[in-house]
Design a protein around this motif. Structure first.
Motif, PDB file in Angstrom:
ATOM      1  N   VAL A   1      -6.634 -33.966 -28.472  1.00 30.40           N
ATOM      2  CA  VAL A   1      -5.976 -33.929 -29.792  1.00 30.40           C
ATOM      3  C   VAL A   1      -5.612 -32.496 -30.145  1.00 30.40           C
ATOM      4  O   VAL A   1      -4.480 -32.208 -30.545  1.00 30.40           O
ATOM      5  CB  VAL A   1      -6.887 -34.536 -30.885  1.00 30.40           C
TER       6      VAL A   1
ATOM      7  N   ARG B   1       8.292 -36.145 -33.732  1.00 35.93           N
ATOM      8  CA  ARG B   1       8.264 -34.900 -34.518  1.00 35.93           C
ATOM      9  C   ARG B   1       9.668 -34.301 -34.591  1.00 35.93           C
ATOM     10  O   ARG B   1      10.077 -33.793 -35.636  1.00 35.93           O
ATOM     11  CB  ARG B   1       7.289 -33.885 -33.900  1.00 35.93           C
TER      12      ARG B   1
ATOM     13  N   VAL C   1      -1.923 -31.126 -30.875  1.00 37.55           N
ATOM     14  CA  VAL C   1      -1.575 -30.480 -32.156  1.00 37.55           C
ATOM     15  C   VAL C   1      -0.939 -29.119 -31.872  1.00 37.55           C
ATOM     16  O   VAL C   1       0.108 -28.780 -32.423  1.00 37.55           O
ATOM     17  CB  VAL C   1      -2.820 -30.331 -33.060  1.00 37.55           C
ATOM     18  N   ASP C   2      -1.550 -28.366 -30.952  1.00 39.64           N
ATOM     19  CA  ASP C   2      -0.998 -27.049 -30.600  1.00 39.64           C
ATOM     20  C   ASP C   2       0.416 -27.171 -30.046  1.00 39.64           C
ATOM     21  O   ASP C   2       1.252 -26.290 -30.242  1.00 39.64           O
ATOM     22  CB  ASP C   2      -1.882 -26.358 -29.563  1.00 39.64           C
TER      23      ASP C   2
ATOM     24  N   ARG D   1      -0.369 -34.072 -36.318  1.00 39.22           N
ATOM     25  CA  ARG D   1      -1.596 -33.596 -36.973  1.00 39.22           C
ATOM     26  C   ARG D   1      -2.748 -34.522 -36.607  1.00 39.22           C
ATOM     27  O   ARG D   1      -2.550 -35.676 -36.226  1.00 39.22           O
ATOM     28  CB  ARG D   1      -1.412 -33.562 -38.487  1.00 39.22           C
ATOM     29  N   ALA D   2      -3.957 -34.008 -36.720  1.00 37.37           N
ATOM     30  CA  ALA D   2      -5.136 -34.832 -36.450  1.00 37.37           C
ATOM     31  C   ALA D   2      -5.294 -35.897 -37.531  1.00 37.37           C
ATOM     32  O   ALA D   2      -4.847 -35.722 -38.664  1.00 37.37           O
ATOM     33  CB  ALA D   2      -6.378 -33.956 -36.382  1.00 37.37           C
TER      34      ALA D   2
ATOM     35  N   THR E   1       1.639 -38.310 -26.006  1.00 44.57           N
ATOM     36  CA  THR E   1       2.132 -36.995 -26.432  1.00 44.57           C
ATOM     37  C   THR E   1       3.654 -36.968 -26.437  1.00 44.57           C
ATOM     38  O   THR E   1       4.273 -36.413 -27.339  1.00 44.57           O
ATOM     39  CB  THR E   1       1.583 -35.891 -25.501  1.00 44.57           C
TER      40      THR E   1
END
Lengths: 362, 362
Positions: free
Chosen positions: B45, B29, B49-50, B55-56, B22
Motif C-alpha cells: 500500500v 487517478r 501511495v508513493d 490513498r490508504a 496498481t
C-alpha cells in the motif's frame, strides 16, 4: 558491396535455387566465387541468374563443391546423381534431417568418401529464389553431419563454405543432429500445429481474447505442411520418441486436472509447470524480448507517417533503436510501439518523447 | 498528464495492489478519481501511495465501486467480505477464471446483486505495484462476466471502470469466458510448459541449435507456476476438455509416425499440419501469421534515423504500414525490416522503394 576473398578456390555448383540454394549462391557471389546454378525449373534458374546469384550450368563445368538444396524427399537421390556426374567434386546438402540420407547413399553404393551432409539452421516464412538473402546464414548455427568415410582434407571444402557464408560451424554425428532438431524444431512444430488445430471450430469472440502468449505458441503453426510432412517423415523415429514422452507428461497433467482438489493433484500440476521453467531457462540467448535491452511502449495513431514521425524523433533524440515490435490495439485506431533501446538510454528517451507529446504506455 | 473526466462519480476502492490493482488505480487517478488502496501488505500500500496510485483506506470510506485484484484462490472470499463490509458498493474482480467465483459467492449467500466479475486480458512479465502502468489496459479486451442477478443500472459502474481505463468491453457469460480463456490462454500455457520440460535433460549442443520458432513456442513456459496452479485449478474442467481433444490429435500423430511409409500415414500428418494452418489463421490481426497482409523485407542500415527514413518514404509513397517487424542480422550492422501492407499495395511499394535505392531482401 565489399568483396571478401573466399576460402574456396574452384567453382561451386548449387543444385536447387529455392530459398536456401539462392541464399548460398548470393552469399558466395559476394565473395567472388564462380557459382553454377542448376534447378529442375529453368524459370527458377533464370530468376536466380537475374538476382546475381550466379550463372546457368554449362557443359564442362568442373565444380570443386556441390551444394544440393532440394526438398528432403529427393535429396539423397540428387546427391547420388551429383556424386556420379562429378567424380572430382565434394558434395554436401542442406536438408534438415541427416541420418537417413547418409544411409540411403550407402545402400545405393554412392561414393560417400566425397559426401558430407550439412544443415544450416536458417530459414524464412517464405520460400523461392526471390526470398533468397546473401546474409541468411550470418551468425546462424550450421551443422556438419560428420562421418568416418570422408577424409579431413576433403571435408574442409564444406567447412570453408559455411565460414564463407558467416555460419557458425557445429559438428555432430547425423544421429545427434536428428535427435537435436527433433527436440528444438520438429516437435515444437507438431506441438504448435496441434494447438492451433483447436481454433478451427472455436467461437470467434473467444479468439478475440487472444494475446501475445498464444500468438507466440502457435506462430509456427502457419508453416508449410508439404515441407513438414517430408521433414517429420524423414525424422519420424526421433520425433516420435519425444512426442511419446511429451504425451506421458500430458496424460499426468490431464489426470491431475480430473480432480484438482485431490491430494497431490496441485503438487503434480505445479511440478509440471516448474519443469517448464527449468527447461526454457536452458535455451541459450534471448527468449522473446531480449534482456540486454530496456523497452519503452509508445502509443501511435494508426495512420500513415505516424510511426515514421516517432522513429524520426527517436533519431533526433540520438537514441539507436535496437528492436521494435508493433502491436495493434484491437478495435481502435491506435497501435502500441514497443521500442527496445540500451538500458542507459531509456529514461532520457522516455522523458524526451513525453516532452514531445508522445503517450508513453509503459 | 492530461486529465480526462471520469465516468465514475464516487470513490473507487482497490483491494490488492499488485500489477493489476496498481494499474487500475493509476489509470483512475489520471481521471481524477478518488482511489482508496487496500492490501494485506502495508508495504505494498505504501509503495502504491508513493507511486500516486491513491490513498490508504480510512474509516468512513464509502466507495461507489470496489475492484478486487487479489490472487485467484482468495478472490471469492475477499469479494464476499467486501460485499458485506460495504453494503452500498458495487464489487468487481479481475481474476482470470469467472464461473467458480460466482458459484462460490452464491453458495455463501453473498449479495450477488452487487457483484459483477470481470477479466482484463492484460498483463506483463513482471508483477507487483512497481510494475503497474496507468495504460496497461489501453485497447485490451476486458471481459464482463454477465449474470442475471445484477441490474443494468448497477452493472454500469463496471462498464464505466473499463471505459475509463481504455479497455475494450467484451460481454460473455462466465462459462463462455472460462471456455474461451482455456482455449487461448490456459491450454497454450500447458502445451508450452510441457514442451519446455523436454529440455531439462537435453544435451546443450542440441539446445544451441534453437531458433526463433522454439523460443516462441516455449516463451510462456517461463510463467509463474504458483499463479498458474491456481488458474488451472479454477478452470480445470474447460482446460481438461481441450487437452483431451489435443491428446487425441497427438495420439493420431504419434501413430502416423510409427510407420510414416504406411498407406495414409503421410496424409494424416499433412491433415494435422494443415489443420494448424487453418486454426492459426483464425487468430485476429497479428504479424507473421496474418494472411490479410503481404510482407516485404527491406534491408536497413543499423544507424539512428535509417528506419525512420524508410517509413517516411513509405508514407510519401502513400502506403499504410499495417505491421512491422525488425530483424537484426546477427553480428552485422544491418537490420531487416519486414513490412506488412495490403496485398494490392505490395508490388508498387516494392518497385518504388527499390527505385529510391532501398535493398529489397524479399
Amino acid at each position: 558491396m565489399r568483396l571478401v576473398e573466399s576460402r574456396l578456390t574452384g567453382p561451386v555448383r548449387v543444385v536447387g535455387v529455392g530459398l536456401l540454394g539462392t541464399s548460398v549462391a548470393l552469399g558466395l557471389r559476394q565473395r567472388g566465387v564462380d557459382v553454377i546454378l542448376a534447378d529442375a525449373s529453368p524459370t527458377h534458374v533464370a530468376i536466380a541468374v537475374d538476382l546475381g546469384a550466379g550463372r546457368a550450368a554449362a557443359p564442362g563445368d568442373a565444380p570443386e563443391l556441390i551444394v544440393v538444396a532440394v526438398p528432403p524427399d529427393v535429396t539423397a537421390q540428387v546427391v547420388a546423381s551429383e556424386l556420379a556426374a562429378f567424380p572430382d567434386a565434394i558434395v554436401t546438402d542442406v536438408a534438415s534431417v541427416k541420418a537417413g540420407i547418409l544411409q540411403e547413399l550407402r545402400d545405393q553404393g554412392a561414393d560417400v568418401t566425397r559426401y558430407l551432409g550439412s544443415h544450416p539452421l536458417a530459414g524464412r516464412e517464405r520460400g523461392g529464389p526471390l526470398a533468397g538473402r546473401a546474409d541468411l546464414f550470418q551468425g546462424r548455427p550450421w551443422v556438419v553431419a560428420a562421418h568416418d568415410d570422408i577424409s579431413y582434407r576433403r571435408a574442409s571444402a564444406v567447412d570453408d563454405l559455411i565460414l564463407d557464408l558467416g555460419g557458425t560451424l557445429v559438428e555432430m554425428t547425423p544421429e545427434q543432429h536428428d535427435r537435436g532438431v527433433a527436440l528444438i524444431s520438429h516437435v515444437p512444430q507438431v506441438v504448435s500445429s496441434l494447438m492451433a488445430r483447436r481454433f478451427i471450430d472455436a467461437p470467434s469472440d473467444a479468439l478475440g481474447l487472444a494475446g501475445q502468449g498464444v500468438r507466440d505458441v502457435t506462430r509456427v503453426a502457419a508453416s508449410d505442411p508439404d515441407l513438414w510432412v517430408q521433414i517429420l517423415g524423414a525424422n519420424a523415429g526421433s520425433v516420435r520418441d519425444i512426442l511419446v514422452a511429451y504425451r506421458d507428461d500430458l496424460d499426468r497433467f490431464i489426470d491431475a486436472l480430473a480432480d484438482p482438489a485431490a491430494p497431490g493433484a496441485r503438487r503434480r500440476v505445479a511440478e509440471e509447470l516448474a519443469g517448464g521453467n527449468a527447461g526454457v531457462s536452458r535455451l541459450p540467448g534471448k527468449h522473446g524480448t531480449d534482456k540486454r535491452f530496456a523497452t519503452l511502449t509508445v502509443m501511435v495513431d494508426d495512420r500513415p507517417g505516424q510511426l515514421a514521425r516517432l522513429l524520426a524523433e527517436i533519431g533526433e533524440i540520438g537514441v539507436n533503436l535496437e528492436d521494435l515490435r508493433l502491436e495493434h490495439a484491437q478495435g481502435r485506431q491506435v497501435g502500441l510501439a514497443e521500442i527496445a533501446v540500451l538500458p542507459e538510454a531509456v529514461d532520457r528517451l522516455s522523458t524526451e518523447l513525453a516532452a514531445r507529446g508522445w503517450r508513453i504506455a509503459g
